[in-house]
Write an enzyme that holds these catalytic residues in place. Structure first.
Site, PDB file in Angstrom:
ATOM      1  N   HIS A 304       0.852  -1.187   0.000  1.00  9.08           N
ATOM      2  CA  HIS A 304       0.000   0.000   0.000  1.00  9.08           C
ATOM      3  C   HIS A 304       0.890   1.241   0.000  1.00  9.08           C
ATOM      4  CE1 HIS A 304      -3.096   2.877   1.197  1.00  9.08           C
ATOM      5  NE2 HIS A 304      -3.931   2.000   0.680  1.00  9.08           N
ATOM      6  N   ASP A 361      -7.909  -5.475   0.022  1.00  6.13           N
ATOM      7  CA  ASP A 361      -8.388  -6.331  -1.063  1.00  6.13           C
ATOM      8  C   ASP A 361      -8.006  -7.798  -0.910  1.00  6.13           C
ATOM      9  OD1 ASP A 361      -9.659  -4.323  -2.576  1.00  6.13           O
ATOM     10  OD2 ASP A 361      -7.713  -3.606  -3.258  1.00  6.13           O
TER      11      ASP A 361
END
Ligand code: ACO
Length: 426
Positions: A304, A361
């Site tokens: 991320h 996700d």
């Protein structure tokens, strides 16, 4: 006392103001930099660039904190409804009982979709990705729902229409893709229940509403509701800064979210885990490929831009995933593959050195599978969750007295001036 950072350039000292946020993060205000020095800054991917002041979402990527309007996301996932979280994001505080009722009525009253919008599905090539269709449909809403007289009325009704109708459109797209009759929204169901009912109810088999599925969808949407200046939200703000209508700005956000490095990752994770499950890729091979710099492949659902620790949303999602599958007595082999992959990756020096952890996700696709959502609708589910965040961020930008058109600069690296050569002389 005002603080400054001093920059020395070509023997001249320039004072650049320091801006400090309510949680102590600081930024150098460079808005006078070019005027005073002729310099601009270079920051590929805007990794160190603040594009706005915002009071909506706070995240700390080092310690894994996420709060909406000051409230920890863990508390909202535990105690709030999605509708209430939507209200919180857009209006800045939790609704009173009366405000909540009023908001519910507005959403219900606006939940039907113009039947002419069905033409989108019949005229799109079969097999088109639902994110492409959704982005076009949202853009087209401007033509279906013309502007109201006052700006205030227009903004309020546009936000309500989007929140109420995009959910209906998403379920409608699924029904049409299966060749089934559309199921209309019902006033007696909650926001989440209504979506599941519109997706799965059929005249021959009434949808059996499972408490666990409704709860999973509620948590899924709350966890996706906002994430400050990510790629799709920045797209909404950037496109919005040209003063386009809100539908067009949201349509741009949907397009950005579609990408596999962003919201499209939830679909990509399931595709990756499916390949592992059917034997075309082993867990070790997937990890090796992700580390191989000559291979563009990345471990989907890992890493991320902001979180350099475990994504707090992924923590909640993982726990919920385990509980959901257990209570619904679902044995999904992809969950075993995901656990195996996570365990190997988290021990691998490459992932440790690069601070790569599961993001939201990684487990969300398994949750969506468990409640019956088809894989190609995963990113649409993300878009439905992120919609209130996009709206809140767009609204905040419209209220900002410093709202300027987004227009970055560049350092030109092309050819220097040379003269045009006519065709016959080339
Ligand atoms: N697998 C393998 N290596 C990775 C991964 C990954 N998933 N993510 C980052 N890296 C490596 C990069 O190769 C790079 O290595 P290097 O420094 O040795 O060259 C380093 O980590 C930094 O990567 P960047 O691409 O510079 O990081 P950035 O912040 O630009 O990208 C992103 C973040 C796009 C999320 C990235 O981690 C990624 O591609 N992840 C996989 C896709 C994904 O899951 N996206 C969903 C993100 S969450 C969301 O949008 C909802």
């Amino acid at each position: 006392m005002d603080k400054f950072v001093t920059l020395t350039y070509e023997g001249k000292e320039i004072q650049l103001p320091l801006i400090t946020g309510s949680e102590g993060e600081s930024a150098i205000d460079i808005s006078r930099l070019r005027a005073e020095t002729g310099l601009i800054t270079m920051d590929p991917g805007y990794a160190n660039t603040g594009s706005c002041l915002s009071a909506i979402t706070f995240m700390d990527g080092e310690t894994g904190i996420l709060r909406y309007r000051g409230i920890p996301v863990e508390q909202l996932a535990e105690q709030s409804t999605f509708k209430e979280t939507v209200y919180l994001l857009i209006n800045g505080r939790l609704p009173t009982r009366d405000e909540h009722t009023q908001f519910s009525i507005m959403l219900n009253d606006n939940s039907l979709v113009h039947t002419d919008l069905k033409a989108f599905f019949s005229n799109y090539p079969r097999g088109s990705h639902p994110m492409g269709i959704l982005s076009s449909m949202v853009n087209a809403m401007k033509s279906f729902y013309p502007a109201l007289d006052t700006m205030e009325e227009e903004i309020n009704i546009t936000m309500t229409r989007l929140l109420a109708k995009v959910r209906t459109m998403a379920a409608m797209s699924y029904k049409i893709s299966r060749g089934h009759e559309i199921v209309l929204p019902r006033p007696d169901l909650t926001y989440c229940e209504n979506f599941l009912n519109m997706m799965f109810d059929t005249p021959v088999k009434p949808y059996e509403m499972k408490r666990e599925a409704v709860n999973a969808l509620r948590v899924f949407w709350i966890l996706h509701a906002d994430h400050e200046q990510n790629c799709s939200t920045s797209s909404v703000r950037m496109v919005g800064s040209a003063r386009v209508n809100l539908y067009a700005a949201i349509s741009a956000g949907i397009a950005a979210l579609w990408g596999p490095l962003h919201g499209g990752a939830n679909q990509a994770v399931i595709e990756m885990l499916t390949k592992m499950e059917n034997g075309s890729d082993s867990c070790a091979k997937v990890v090796e490929r992700a580390k191989d710099k000559s291979d563009p492949f990345r471990l989907m659902g890992f890493g991320h831009r902001v979180y350099k620790t475990y994504d707090p949303r992924a923590k909640i999602m993982k726990k919920m995933c385990d509980e959901l599958l257990e209570s619904m007595q679902i044995d999904d082999p992809l969950l075993d593959r995901a656990r195996e992959l996570e365990e190997i990756a988290l021990k691998d020096p490459y992932f440790i050195d690069h601070n790569l952890y599961p993001n939201v996700d990684f487990y969300s696709g398994i949750v969506l599978r468990a409640i019956g959502i088809p894989t190609n609708m995963f990113t649409v589910m993300f878009a439905l969750g992120r919609l209130p965040g996009w709206i809140a961020q767009w609204r905040e930008s419209t209220d900002d007295p410093l709202w300027k058109i987004s227009r970055p600069r560049q350092i030109y690296t092309g050819a220097q001036k040379y003269d045009y050569v006519p065709m016959h002389a080339r």
